[in-house]
Design a protein around this motif. Structure first.
Motif, PDB file in Angstrom:
ATOM      1  N   ALA A 149       0.826  -1.209   0.000  1.00 25.23           N
ATOM      2  CA  ALA A 149       0.000   0.000   0.000  1.00 25.23           C
ATOM      3  C   ALA A 149       0.858   1.256   0.000  1.00 25.23           C
ATOM      4  O   ALA A 149       0.392   2.335  -0.360  1.00 25.23           O
ATOM      5  CB  ALA A 149      -0.926  -0.005   1.218  1.00 25.23           C
ATOM      6  N   ASN A 150       2.134   1.126   0.386  1.00 26.52           N
ATOM      7  CA  ASN A 150       3.064   2.272   0.404  1.00 26.52           C
ATOM      8  C   ASN A 150       3.762   2.470  -0.940  1.00 26.52           C
ATOM      9  O   ASN A 150       4.701   3.244  -1.038  1.00 26.52           O
ATOM     10  CB  ASN A 150       4.143   2.063   1.469  1.00 26.52           C
ATOM     11  N   ASN A 151       3.368   1.700  -1.971  1.00 31.01           N
ATOM     12  CA  ASN A 151       3.963   1.780  -3.302  1.00 31.01           C
ATOM     13  C   ASN A 151       5.380   1.223  -3.370  1.00 31.01           C
ATOM     14  O   ASN A 151       6.158   1.596  -4.258  1.00 31.01           O
ATOM     15  CB  ASN A 151       3.953   3.214  -3.843  1.00 31.01           C
ATOM     16  N   VAL A 152       5.746   0.350  -2.445  1.00 33.06           N
ATOM     17  CA  VAL A 152       6.999  -0.391  -2.571  1.00 33.06           C
ATOM     18  C   VAL A 152       6.726  -1.606  -3.444  1.00 33.06           C
ATOM     19  O   VAL A 152       5.777  -2.356  -3.195  1.00 33.06           O
ATOM     20  CB  VAL A 152       7.533  -0.846  -1.197  1.00 33.06           C
ATOM     21  N   VAL A 153       7.532  -1.791  -4.481  1.00 30.85           N
ATOM     22  CA  VAL A 153       7.368  -2.924  -5.395  1.00 30.85           C
ATOM     23  C   VAL A 153       8.455  -3.954  -5.100  1.00 30.85           C
ATOM     24  O   VAL A 153       9.645  -3.616  -5.082  1.00 30.85           O
ATOM     25  CB  VAL A 153       7.465  -2.467  -6.871  1.00 30.85           C
ATOM     26  N   PHE A 154       8.050  -5.195  -4.841  1.00 31.83           N
ATOM     27  CA  PHE A 154       9.007  -6.262  -4.583  1.00 31.83           C
ATOM     28  C   PHE A 154       9.253  -7.052  -5.857  1.00 31.83           C
ATOM     29  O   PHE A 154       8.320  -7.359  -6.608  1.00 31.83           O
ATOM     30  CB  PHE A 154       8.513  -7.172  -3.462  1.00 31.83           C
ATOM     31  N   VAL A 155      10.524  -7.359  -6.099  1.00 27.82           N
ATOM     32  CA  VAL A 155      10.950  -8.007  -7.336  1.00 27.82           C
ATOM     33  C   VAL A 155      11.913  -9.135  -6.989  1.00 27.82           C
ATOM     34  O   VAL A 155      12.774  -8.968  -6.120  1.00 27.82           O
ATOM     35  CB  VAL A 155      11.656  -6.994  -8.271  1.00 27.82           C
ATOM     36  N   ASP A 156      11.748 -10.277  -7.643  1.00 28.71           N
ATOM     37  CA  ASP A 156      12.711 -11.360  -7.508  1.00 28.71           C
ATOM     38  C   ASP A 156      13.644 -11.356  -8.716  1.00 28.71           C
ATOM     39  O   ASP A 156      13.183 -11.293  -9.860  1.00 28.71           O
ATOM     40  CB  ASP A 156      12.006 -12.716  -7.418  1.00 28.71           C
ATOM     41  N   ILE A 157      14.950 -11.413  -8.462  1.00 25.96           N
ATOM     42  CA  ILE A 157      15.961 -11.478  -9.512  1.00 25.96           C
ATOM     43  C   ILE A 157      16.833 -12.692  -9.251  1.00 25.96           C
ATOM     44  O   ILE A 157      17.496 -12.768  -8.212  1.00 25.96           O
ATOM     45  CB  ILE A 157      16.823 -10.201  -9.541  1.00 25.96           C
TER      46      ILE A 157
END
Length: 311
Positions: free
Chosen positions: A122-130
């Protein structure tokens, strides 16, 4: 079992002996009965057409409310056991230290990497797996405009090209999930032992700069195109629009739409626009919104349904 599956199973047996890290795609989470054990909810990972199974306790170090952010993403694992009837039991947690060492050895700050979105807060943090490694994109590194609600239009499973901003080793208590960063607590990123911050904006900025340098080859006054609303600009009926090539310009509703929709269009909505101005030197543009997605019109006709300026 066909020959292909037999070959994959033999590969997995060899991986178990050597403790090699393999990668598979998490496809499902459901109740499974293995041999004579009681039924339990397991994570099903597709490895070269063969399903392998991971217990929740072997996937993350603590219980999660939802594993949906991992679905359809590539996850690392180590084979722990192969039952007599051919069920392959794997462990993701034990693979992470090996994966992290390889990541730190091969990836540096400033590198361009490709990752898969696994969640948006909801805080606009985007989680990404690399490469199986959990990383994050802070809100200010998404693009040059201020995001309103990235959950509205950033989908889990989306692939992105990103620049590595920082790779920071975490203190022990933080790597065990006791950290709070960017307004997010107890996220799976901390299992990795490092905080990896990424930027989508940096990658886009280089490409967008090249486009602005030759803007006349891409957009001219009077051109019509489809754009996506990514935020609210200053003034009534003004929005930030992302064009197909990634440029963000300001757009205004034409008069008939202004009367119909009361100035409230949600982020993520695709609209049809006409280019009114493109200033190469100032890197600014303006467009007129003349058409909306017709399937959403019945919803949007509710007065001020999405307008942040009205309560």
């Amino acid at each position: 079992m066909n020959n292909a599956n037999a070959a994959v199973l033999e590969l997995l047996r060899d991986s178990m002996k050597r403790r090699f890290v393999q990668y598979g795609v998490l496809e499902n989470i459901r109740e499974v009965r293995l041999a004579n054990d009681t039924s339990e909810e397991l994570l099903l990972i597709n490895f070269n057409g063969v399903t392998v199974y991971c217990r929740k306790a072997d996937f993350v170090k603590r219980e999660l409310k939802s594993y949906s952010g991992f679905l359809q993403t590539s996850v690392p694992f180590i084979v722990k056991n192969i039952t007599p009837d051919g069920h392959v039991i794997v462990n993701r947690i034990e693979a992470l230290p090996i994966v992290s060492r390889a990541f730190i050895r091969n990836v540096s700050e400033g590198d361009i990497v490709t990752g898969t979105v696994t969640g948006v807060t909801a805080n606009n943090v985007v989680f990404v797996d690399i490469q199986g490694v959990p990383c994050l994109i802070p809100p200010q590194e998404w693009d040059s405009s201020r995001p309103i609600n990235l959950r509205e239009f950033v989908k889990v499973g989306t692939e992105l090209d990103l620049q590595v901003l920082t790779i920071q080793e975490l203190p022990k208590k933080e790597s065990e999930g006791e950290s709070e960063v960017e307004g997010v607590t107890d996220n799976k990123s901390w299992e990795f032992g490092y905080r990896v911050r990424l930027s989508r904006k940096a990658v886009m900025s280089e490409e967008i700069s090249r486009i602005w340098d030759r803007i006349e080859d891409h957009y001219t006054v009077g051109d019509s195109t489809v754009a996506k609303i990514v935020g609210f600009a200053q003034g009534m009926n003004s929005y930030f629009l992302e064009l197909p090539k990634g440029l963000v310009i300001v757009g205004n509703l034409q008069n008939n739409l202004r009367r119909q929709y009361g100035g409230g269009l949600p982020p993520g909505l695709k609209v049809h626009v006409t280019i009114e101005r493109m200033n190469k030197e100032q890197r600014r543009g303006k467009a007129k919104i003349f058409k909306l997605d017709p399937t959403l019109q019945s919803v949007l006709r509710r007065p001020n349904a999405f307008n942040p300026n009205f309560s």
